[in-house]
Scaffold this active site. Structure first.
Site, PDB file in Angstrom:
ATOM      1  N   ASN A   9      -1.865  12.046   8.256  1.00 53.98           N
ATOM      2  CA  ASN A   9      -2.488  10.935   7.349  1.00 53.98           C
ATOM      3  C   ASN A   9      -2.392  10.274   8.049  1.00 53.98           C
ATOM      4  O   ASN A   9      -1.726   9.450   8.157  1.00 53.98           O
ATOM      5  CB  ASN A   9      -2.034  10.756   5.740  1.00 53.98           C
ATOM      6  CG  ASN A   9      -2.728  10.211   5.264  1.00 53.98           C
ATOM      7  OD1 ASN A   9      -3.675   9.756   5.941  1.00 53.98           O
ATOM      8  ND2 ASN A   9      -2.029   9.074   4.207  1.00 53.98           N
ATOM      9  N   LYS A  11      -4.731   7.456   7.943  1.00 55.87           N
ATOM     10  CA  LYS A  11      -4.788   6.538   6.531  1.00 55.87           C
ATOM     11  C   LYS A  11      -6.196   5.717   7.660  1.00 55.87           C
ATOM     12  O   LYS A  11      -6.743   7.118   8.574  1.00 55.87           O
ATOM     13  CB  LYS A  11      -4.005   5.637   6.827  1.00 55.87           C
ATOM     14  CG  LYS A  11      -2.920   6.409   5.937  1.00 55.87           C
ATOM     15  CD  LYS A  11      -1.762   5.221   5.466  1.00 55.87           C
ATOM     16  CE  LYS A  11      -0.277   6.423   5.177  1.00 55.87           C
ATOM     17  NZ  LYS A  11       0.585   5.510   4.539  1.00 55.87           N
ATOM     18  N   HIS A  93      -3.737   9.882  -3.307  1.00 56.63           N
ATOM     19  CA  HIS A  93      -2.537   9.512  -2.069  1.00 56.63           C
ATOM     20  C   HIS A  93      -1.965   7.812  -3.055  1.00 56.63           C
ATOM     21  O   HIS A  93      -2.950   7.150  -4.344  1.00 56.63           O
ATOM     22  CB  HIS A  93      -3.508   8.845  -1.286  1.00 56.63           C
ATOM     23  CG  HIS A  93      -2.409   8.648  -0.399  1.00 56.63           C
ATOM     24  ND1 HIS A  93      -2.022   7.213   0.290  1.00 56.63           N
ATOM     25  CD2 HIS A  93      -1.293   9.389   1.070  1.00 56.63           C
ATOM     26  CE1 HIS A  93      -0.670   7.384   0.356  1.00 56.63           C
ATOM     27  NE2 HIS A  93      -0.703   8.486   1.497  1.00 56.63           N
ATOM     28  N   GLU A  95      -1.813   5.040  -2.041  1.00 53.01           N
ATOM     29  CA  GLU A  95      -3.054   4.098  -1.841  1.00 53.01           C
ATOM     30  C   GLU A  95      -3.997   3.937  -2.633  1.00 53.01           C
ATOM     31  O   GLU A  95      -4.776   2.851  -2.893  1.00 53.01           O
ATOM     32  CB  GLU A  95      -2.700   4.257  -0.193  1.00 53.01           C
ATOM     33  CG  GLU A  95      -1.940   3.529  -0.113  1.00 53.01           C
ATOM     34  CD  GLU A  95      -1.503   3.582   1.685  1.00 53.01           C
ATOM     35  OE1 GLU A  95      -2.262   4.030   2.445  1.00 53.01           O
ATOM     36  OE2 GLU A  95      -0.080   4.012   1.976  1.00 53.01           O
ATOM     37  N   GLU A 165       5.235  12.591  -2.772  1.00 54.84           N
ATOM     38  CA  GLU A 165       5.741  10.830  -2.426  1.00 54.84           C
ATOM     39  C   GLU A 165       6.532   9.777  -2.777  1.00 54.84           C
ATOM     40  O   GLU A 165       4.891   9.382  -3.709  1.00 54.84           O
ATOM     41  CB  GLU A 165       4.130   9.892  -0.899  1.00 54.84           C
ATOM     42  CG  GLU A 165       3.349  11.153  -0.666  1.00 54.84           C
ATOM     43  CD  GLU A 165       2.450  10.704   0.499  1.00 54.84           C
ATOM     44  OE1 GLU A 165       3.005  11.115   2.174  1.00 54.84           O
ATOM     45  OE2 GLU A 165       1.549  10.311   0.283  1.00 54.84           O
ATOM     46  N   GLY A 171       5.480   4.525   4.586  1.00 50.00           N
ATOM     47  CA  GLY A 171       5.173   3.493   5.336  1.00 50.00           C
ATOM     48  C   GLY A 171       6.823   2.422   4.632  1.00 50.00           C
ATOM     49  O   GLY A 171       6.137   0.785   5.806  1.00 50.00           O
ATOM     50  N   SER A 210       7.835   7.587   4.951  1.00 45.39           N
ATOM     51  CA  SER A 210       8.703   7.581   6.077  1.00 45.39           C
ATOM     52  C   SER A 210       9.420   8.706   6.824  1.00 45.39           C
ATOM     53  O   SER A 210      10.973   8.730   6.713  1.00 45.39           O
ATOM     54  CB  SER A 210      10.158   6.548   5.475  1.00 45.39           C
ATOM     55  OG  SER A 210       9.441   5.415   5.112  1.00 45.39           O
TER      56      SER A 210
END
Ligand code: PGA
Length: 247
Positions: A9, A11, A93, A95, A165, A171, A210
């Site tokens: 991904n 991003k 996701h 985010e 996730e 991250g 991560s």
């Protein structure tokens, strides 16, 4: 036996020139390996297709509109993604959920739109740190899944992927331990098994948060972890390929 899948991904990272080297390195390094994909920003889908077409590496997008077409400025439909050869698209996701207001209902609608277009949606679920500390991880993940199940039904998941996730691991450099991840993956699989044992046993459930070359092997060795959704490490060809090799 379920096959493994490792999906990058990217991003909002990349440029035409930097992507070229990364895509070529992934294409050449993943040779022969099944189950590798990259989810790139929309403007780079044509580039991903031109570099990856005919290789074993699939490509996809990071989001999709819940609508087929129309007056939805800024949105991109599932059919448009198919036009660019996408196989996968992320739905929900964290985010998107936290910065762009993608509620459980919106995520369910996006998942359904992706399926309808012929894409393989990757449904992302996961709890925040506060939710984990409150002991409601299972409830949160189940609620996120149930929203999609009630709209699309369990059979839809024979053509879909789930990614667990934990938000606190994305991250942050803080990975869920293999045991922590396995516990939630097992719970997710049990949730699907309530509706269909067959779908549950075949469902690929990826771990994201991560994942690095140093922790991938142990994570992917867990019985219910079928690969990974890789953010930061998917931007470094050597790291991403090492993670693919671990799968
Ligand atoms: P990360 O991101 O690997 O950088 O933690 C994972 C993701 O957001 O999909």
């Amino acid at each position: 036996m379920r096959s493994k899948l490792v999906a990058g991904n990217w991003k909002m990272h990349g440029s035409l020139s930097s992507n070229l080297a990364l895509l070529q390195a992934v294409r050449d390094g993943a040779k022969g390996a099944a189950g590798v994909a990259v989810c790139v920003p929309y403007p780079y889908l044509a580039q991903a297709r031109s570099v990856l077409d005919g290789s074993t590496v699939a490509w996809g997008a990071q989001d999709v509109s819940e609508h087929d077409q129309g007056a939805f400025t800024g949105e991109v439909s599932g059919a448009m993604l198919v036009d660019f050869g996408c196989r996968y698209v992320l739905a929900g996701h964290s985010e998107r959920r936290s910065f762009y207001g993608d509620t459980d209902a919106v995520v369910a609608a996006k998942f359904a739109a992706a399926l309808k277009a012929g894409l393989v949606p990757v449904l992302c679920v996961g709890e925040s740190l506060a939710e984990r500390e409150a002991g409601i991880t299972g409830e949160v993940v189940t609620r996120q899944i149930d929203a999609v199940l009630s709209l699309s039904g369990v059979a839809a998941f024979s053509r879909a992927v789930v990614a667990y996730e934990p938000v606190w691991a994305i991250g942050t450099g803080r990975t869920a331990s293999p045991a922590q991840a396995q516990e939630v993956h097992a719970l997710i699989r049990q949730r699907f098994a309530r509706d269909s044992a067959e779908v549950a046993s075949r469902l690929q459930i990826l771990y994201g948060g991560s994942v690095k070359p140093g922790n991938a092997k142990e994570l992917f060795g867990q019985p219910d972890i079928d690969g990974g959704l890789i953010g930061g490490a998917s931007l470094v060809a050597g790291d991403f390929l090492a993670i693919c090799a671990a799968a």
